[in-house]
Design a protein around this motif. Structure first.
Motif, short mmCIF file in Angstrom:
data_model
loop_
_atom_site.label_atom_id
_atom_site.label_comp_id
_atom_site.label_asym_id
_atom_site.label_seq_id
_atom_site.Cartn_x
_atom_site.Cartn_y
_atom_site.Cartn_z
N ARG A 228 43.50 19.49 36.15
CA ARG A 228 44.22 20.77 36.26
C ARG A 228 44.13 21.55 34.96
NH1 ARG A 228 50.34 19.94 35.83
NH2 ARG A 228 49.55 19.53 33.72
N ASP A 229 44.35 20.88 33.83
CA ASP A 229 44.33 21.59 32.55
C ASP A 229 42.97 22.20 32.27
OD1 ASP A 229 46.95 20.84 32.28
OD2 ASP A 229 46.57 19.23 30.84
N GLU A 230 41.88 21.48 32.62
CA GLU A 230 40.54 22.04 32.41
C GLU A 230 40.31 23.23 33.32
OE1 GLU A 230 38.01 18.23 30.69
OE2 GLU A 230 37.82 18.74 32.82
N GLY A 231 40.71 23.13 34.58
CA GLY A 231 40.54 24.25 35.50
C GLY A 231 41.37 25.45 35.10
N ALA A 232 42.62 25.22 34.67
CA ALA A 232 43.50 26.32 34.28
C ALA A 232 42.96 27.03 33.04
CB ALA A 232 44.91 25.79 34.03
N ALA A 233 42.40 26.26 32.10
CA ALA A 233 41.83 26.87 30.89
C ALA A 233 40.68 27.80 31.24
CB ALA A 233 41.37 25.79 29.92
N LEU A 234 39.91 27.45 32.25
CA LEU A 234 38.77 28.28 32.65
C LEU A 234 39.21 29.59 33.27
CD1 LEU A 234 36.54 25.44 34.10
CD2 LEU A 234 35.97 26.88 32.13
N LEU A 235 40.43 29.65 33.77
CA LEU A 235 40.92 30.89 34.38
C LEU A 235 41.01 32.03 33.37
CD1 LEU A 235 43.76 29.49 36.67
CD2 LEU A 235 41.60 30.48 37.42
N THR A 236 41.13 31.69 32.10
CA THR A 236 41.26 32.72 31.06
C THR A 236 39.92 33.09 30.43
OG1 THR A 236 41.64 31.05 29.34
CG2 THR A 236 43.57 31.87 30.53
N ALA A 237 38.82 32.45 30.89
CA ALA A 237 37.50 32.75 30.34
C ALA A 237 37.06 34.16 30.73
CB ALA A 237 36.49 31.73 30.83
N PRO A 238 36.20 34.81 29.93
CA PRO A 238 35.69 36.13 30.31
C PRO A 238 34.88 36.04 31.60
CG PRO A 238 34.51 35.25 28.40
CD PRO A 238 35.68 34.35 28.63
N PRO A 239 34.78 37.16 32.34
CA PRO A 239 34.13 37.13 33.66
C PRO A 239 32.74 36.50 33.66
CG PRO A 239 35.21 39.24 33.29
CD PRO A 239 35.31 38.47 32.00
N GLN A 240 31.95 36.77 32.63
CA GLN A 240 30.58 36.25 32.62
C GLN A 240 30.54 34.74 32.44
OE1 GLN A 240 31.87 38.30 30.39
NE2 GLN A 240 31.33 37.75 28.28
N ASP A 241 31.62 34.15 31.93
CA ASP A 241 31.66 32.70 31.68
C ASP A 241 32.64 31.98 32.59
OD1 ASP A 241 29.85 32.93 29.54
OD2 ASP A 241 31.47 33.45 28.17
N GLY A 242 33.37 32.70 33.42
CA GLY A 242 34.44 32.09 34.17
C GLY A 242 34.19 32.03 35.67
N PHE A 243 35.25 32.17 36.41
CA PHE A 243 35.20 32.08 37.87
C PHE A 243 34.43 33.27 38.44
CE2 PHE A 243 38.44 29.06 37.01
CZ PHE A 243 38.60 28.26 38.14
N ARG A 244 33.66 33.01 39.48
CA ARG A 244 32.87 34.06 40.15
C ARG A 244 33.39 34.28 41.57
NH1 ARG A 244 27.88 34.27 37.34
NH2 ARG A 244 28.44 33.90 35.14
N PRO A 245 33.35 35.51 42.07
CA PRO A 245 33.80 35.76 43.44
C PRO A 245 33.01 34.93 44.45
CG PRO A 245 33.54 37.82 42.25
CD PRO A 245 32.96 36.74 41.37
N GLU A 246 33.69 34.47 45.47
CA GLU A 246 33.03 33.75 46.58
C GLU A 246 31.93 34.63 47.14
OE1 GLU A 246 32.08 33.47 50.60
OE2 GLU A 246 33.70 34.84 50.06
N ALA A 247 30.75 34.05 47.32
CA ALA A 247 29.54 34.85 47.58
C ALA A 247 29.04 34.77 49.01
CB ALA A 247 28.43 34.41 46.63
N GLU A 248 29.77 34.12 49.93
CA GLU A 248 29.25 33.93 51.28
C GLU A 248 29.87 34.88 52.31
OE1 GLU A 248 28.62 29.71 52.44
OE2 GLU A 248 29.51 29.27 50.50
N ASN A 249 30.60 35.89 51.82
CA ASN A 249 31.22 36.87 52.72
C ASN A 249 32.18 36.19 53.70
OD1 ASN A 249 31.68 39.48 53.78
ND2 ASN A 249 30.20 39.13 55.43
N LEU A 250 32.92 35.20 53.21
CA LEU A 250 33.88 34.49 54.06
C LEU A 250 35.29 35.06 53.94
CD1 LEU A 250 32.77 30.80 53.31
CD2 LEU A 250 32.10 32.26 55.25
N ARG A 251 35.53 35.81 52.87
CA ARG A 251 36.87 36.34 52.63
C ARG A 251 37.10 37.58 53.48
NH1 ARG A 251 38.18 40.23 49.16
NH2 ARG A 251 36.09 40.09 48.26
N ASP A 252 38.25 37.59 54.15
CA ASP A 252 38.66 38.75 54.94
C ASP A 252 39.34 39.76 54.01
OD1 ASP A 252 39.59 40.53 56.83
OD2 ASP A 252 41.16 39.21 57.59
#
Length: 388
Positions: A228-252
């Protein structure tokens, strides 16, 4: 020259030699070049055979751009052959050039409006490239109903039903799915994966003991706070280094992002450097680390998110979710069964079954997703199945 090309082609198959196949391609093209120099020298049926074999081998080798050029040369000689035009549209799809494929199939339908093959592919493009669910469903349904060669394919039933569901026509969608099940195209109404090993056991949810991987899952739960701590730390990373939007068009609606650690059985080293404890746990467990049909990733979902009902691509994996940050107001449906997440706890489901997610809480949800090989696969199958 044609005989030499065919011999090289056959030798390439027997010897499993790409070099031989490429020699065959060059020789097939030599026949076409002779025909261009003197149209009386090479009979038209031979031109067509050489070109079609050349195209087939180019596509096999992944030379899609070269294949299109040969298809264009062939169409100059056979401009009214609808099958040749449709094949060129498919080649553009293989190249992920949806707009070029759309132009080809539009031109076919202007001249041959009832061509089922063009209809179903045009609808597929409208839905997947242009996000036009209603138009895509209309043309895919026309194409399927035509019964034309090449339309009786699970992919078209899959995307037709998905388009109908997204348009709110759920009952119509399940009628389509049931037709596909009756044809043997899907494993079941709710289990619509397209890349399957048919003999594998199937159920929406699995216990750790049923997977035979309970020791691994227990270790993840024991280390959940570090993960959890590793995942939570990544939430604060800049966009180019962090989480990316889901790319399969599954989100409504809403906001859903992912951070990949392993994909298609390969470690993403640059990302794992930022989550060393998590990756070391995965790396020491081959059914997850080298699962070529799966992923390992952090997933963050924000309030107000709804993920469309959808199915994964294969029944060869099981998907584990480890709750890391879990507010109230979350639901997951798999088939007709519902569950939610708990911090520090894992549940396992078969994502080849239809599943859907709602986040009606007031803060983000963070989980770790770990795909593992289906436990009933043989070692040979794990090594030889193509990645997804």
């Amino acid at each position: 020259m044609y005989g030499r090309a065919r011999s090289l082609d056959r030798l390439g198959e027997l010897e499993r030699s790409n070099s031989r196949l490429e020699q065959a391609i060059v020789t097939y093209r030599g026949v076409l070049d002779l025909a261009d120099e003197d149209s009386n020298l090479v009979p038209l049926p031979l031109v067509r055979m050489a070109a079609e074999n050349c195209i087939d081998r180019m596509i096999f080798r992944g030379f899609f751009g070269k294949a299109v050029r040969v298809q264009q040369r062939l169409l100059q000689r056979f401009p009214d052959d609808v099958k040749l035009r449709n094949k060129m549209g498919v080649t553009f799809l293989l190249m992920n050039q949806g707009s070029a494929a759309k132009e080809v199939f539009e031109a076919v339908l202007q001249q041959w409006p009832d061509d089922g093959f063009a209809q179903v592919h045009y609808g597929f493009i409208l839905k997947n490239t242009y996000k036009n669910n209603s138009g895509g469903a209309l043309y895919m349904l026309k194409g399927i109903e035509s019964g034309a060669e090449g339309t009786d394919d699970g992919r078209f039933y899959f995307h037709l039903g998905d388009a109908l569901q997204r348009e709110g026509k759920v009952e119509e969608a399940y009628k389509i799915y049931d037709r596909a099940v009756a044809k043997g195209l899907f494993l079941g109404r709710y289990q619509r994966s397209l890349y399957n090993v048919d003999r594998l056991s199937s159920r929406p949810f699995w216990t750790p003991e049923q997977t035979t991987y309970q020791m691994f899952f227990r270790k993840l739960e024991e280390n959940w706070e570090a993960i959890r701590d590793e995942g939570a730390a990544l939430l604060t990373a800049p966009p180019q280094d962090g989480f990316r939007p889901e790319a399969e068009n599954l989100r409504d609606v809403g906001d859903w992002k992912q951070y990949d650690l392993f994909t298609r059985g390969r470690k993403i080293t640059a990302n794992c450097v930022k989550a060393p404890r998590t990756c070391s746990l995965i790396e020491n467990f081959p059914p997850a680390a080298v699962c070529k049909r799966g992923q390992v990733k952090f997933s963050v979902m924000h309030p107000g998110t709804h993920v469309h009902a959808h199915t994964g691509p294969t029944n060869c994996r099981l998907r584990a979710h480890l709750g890391l940050v879990v507010p109230d107001g979350l639901r997951l449906r798999v088939g007709n069964e519902f569950t939610t997440w708990q911090e520090g706890k894992i549940f396992i489901f078969d994502d080849s079954w239809e599943h859907e997610v709602w986040h009606e809480g007031d803060s983000p949800r963070l989980i770790l997703i770990v795909d593992v090989w289906h436990p009933e696969l043989t070692e040979h199958e794990r090594k030889t199945l193509v990645p997804i």
